[in-house]
Design a protein around this motif. Sequence first.
Motif, short mmCIF file in Angstrom:
data_model
loop_
_atom_site.label_atom_id
_atom_site.label_comp_id
_atom_site.label_asym_id
_atom_site.label_seq_id
_atom_site.Cartn_x
_atom_site.Cartn_y
_atom_site.Cartn_z
N GLY A 1 -13.26 -5.70 -4.02
CA GLY A 1 -12.28 -5.53 -5.18
C GLY A 1 -11.18 -4.58 -5.32
O GLY A 1 -10.03 -4.84 -5.53
N GLU A 2 -11.36 -3.31 -4.80
CA GLU A 2 -10.31 -2.33 -4.45
C GLU A 2 -9.34 -2.64 -3.80
O GLU A 2 -8.18 -2.33 -3.92
N LEU B 1 -3.80 -4.65 -2.28
CA LEU B 1 -2.91 -5.28 -1.53
C LEU B 1 -1.61 -5.86 -2.57
O LEU B 1 -1.44 -5.88 -3.50
N PRO B 2 -0.32 -6.20 -1.64
CA PRO B 2 0.75 -6.37 -2.38
C PRO B 2 0.72 -7.72 -3.05
O PRO B 2 1.27 -7.97 -3.98
N TRP B 3 -0.14 -8.77 -2.64
CA TRP B 3 -0.22 -10.01 -3.81
C TRP B 3 -0.57 -9.54 -4.94
O TRP B 3 -0.23 -10.37 -5.65
N GLN C 1 3.83 -1.72 -8.06
CA GLN C 1 4.90 -2.82 -7.61
C GLN C 1 6.07 -2.01 -6.94
O GLN C 1 6.48 -2.74 -6.12
N ALA C 2 6.78 -1.14 -7.34
CA ALA C 2 8.11 -0.61 -6.97
C ALA C 2 7.54 -0.20 -5.32
O ALA C 2 8.35 -0.29 -4.63
N LEU C 3 6.62 0.46 -5.25
CA LEU C 3 6.28 0.80 -3.91
C LEU C 3 6.10 -0.38 -2.96
O LEU C 3 6.57 -0.23 -1.83
N TRP C 4 5.56 -1.39 -3.35
CA TRP C 4 4.99 -2.66 -2.54
C TRP C 4 6.58 -3.12 -2.10
O TRP C 4 6.79 -3.83 -1.28
#
Length: 266
Positions: free
Chosen positions: A207-208, A213-215, A239-242
């Motif tokens: 779960g972690e 992951l980006p998705w 979100q900004a990082l990915w």
Amino acid sequence: MIPGHGAAVSLYPRLAWYGFRRHATYWGAALAGAFTNTVFGVLRAYVLIALWQARPGLGGYDVAAAVTFTFLTQAFIGPMQLFGGGLDLPERIRSGDVALDLVRPASLQAWCLSEDLGRAAYLFVVRGAPPALVGALLFGIVAPRAPAAFLASVALGVVVSFGWRYIIALATCWILDDRGLATLSMVLTTFFSGLMLPLTIFPGWFGELARALPWSAMAQVPADVYLGTAEPARALGFQALWAAVLLTLGAFMTGAARRKVVIQGG
């Protein structure tokens, strides 16, 4: 770069508007997609209602939050392009037209992103709103805890989605058939975005991992921001990082693709 800062500033908003208008011509397909997403949203809602009645509080959601999550993720299918595609790049690579795209006095990646943002804005309204409205009428869904943060999260989710889809599309430069890669991308996106089931119900390390992951930035994170189960600043930062990672990788791949086109002679 485009000669002149003013030209660069005006080009990309025009491309976004072009993307909006282009997809607005296919309003029938958008409405059909909205109807399909709504029907499957109702079916998913009944499944999750039964699951949450058997396991109250599963994943940190109550029944109302689980139903809301269902219709939110159904609404994200079009804007986030969760089933993949949405870019003309693979076809242009196969036809050789990408050679013209690469010599334009503008970034290919920024060009495609601008058009995709216009596409997403149109589908957010026409294809995304109906499932949410029907869910509100039939089941009742909770109101957003932080509307401005939610809209920002949706916008960042679109950028993350584009970054991933752009990489998959550009990979056509190096493979003979992109269908297998596109299918793998669709499977990964539909599962790890939270579209099938909320990622919060997966236990332990799996779960972690799924939530890191980006998705997850494409559906799970915007839904959690809406529900108030995620701290907005942290969620937007994730979100900004990915988005930055995927866009940077896409920029490097664009440079490599340009060199490959030159080496192959067209």
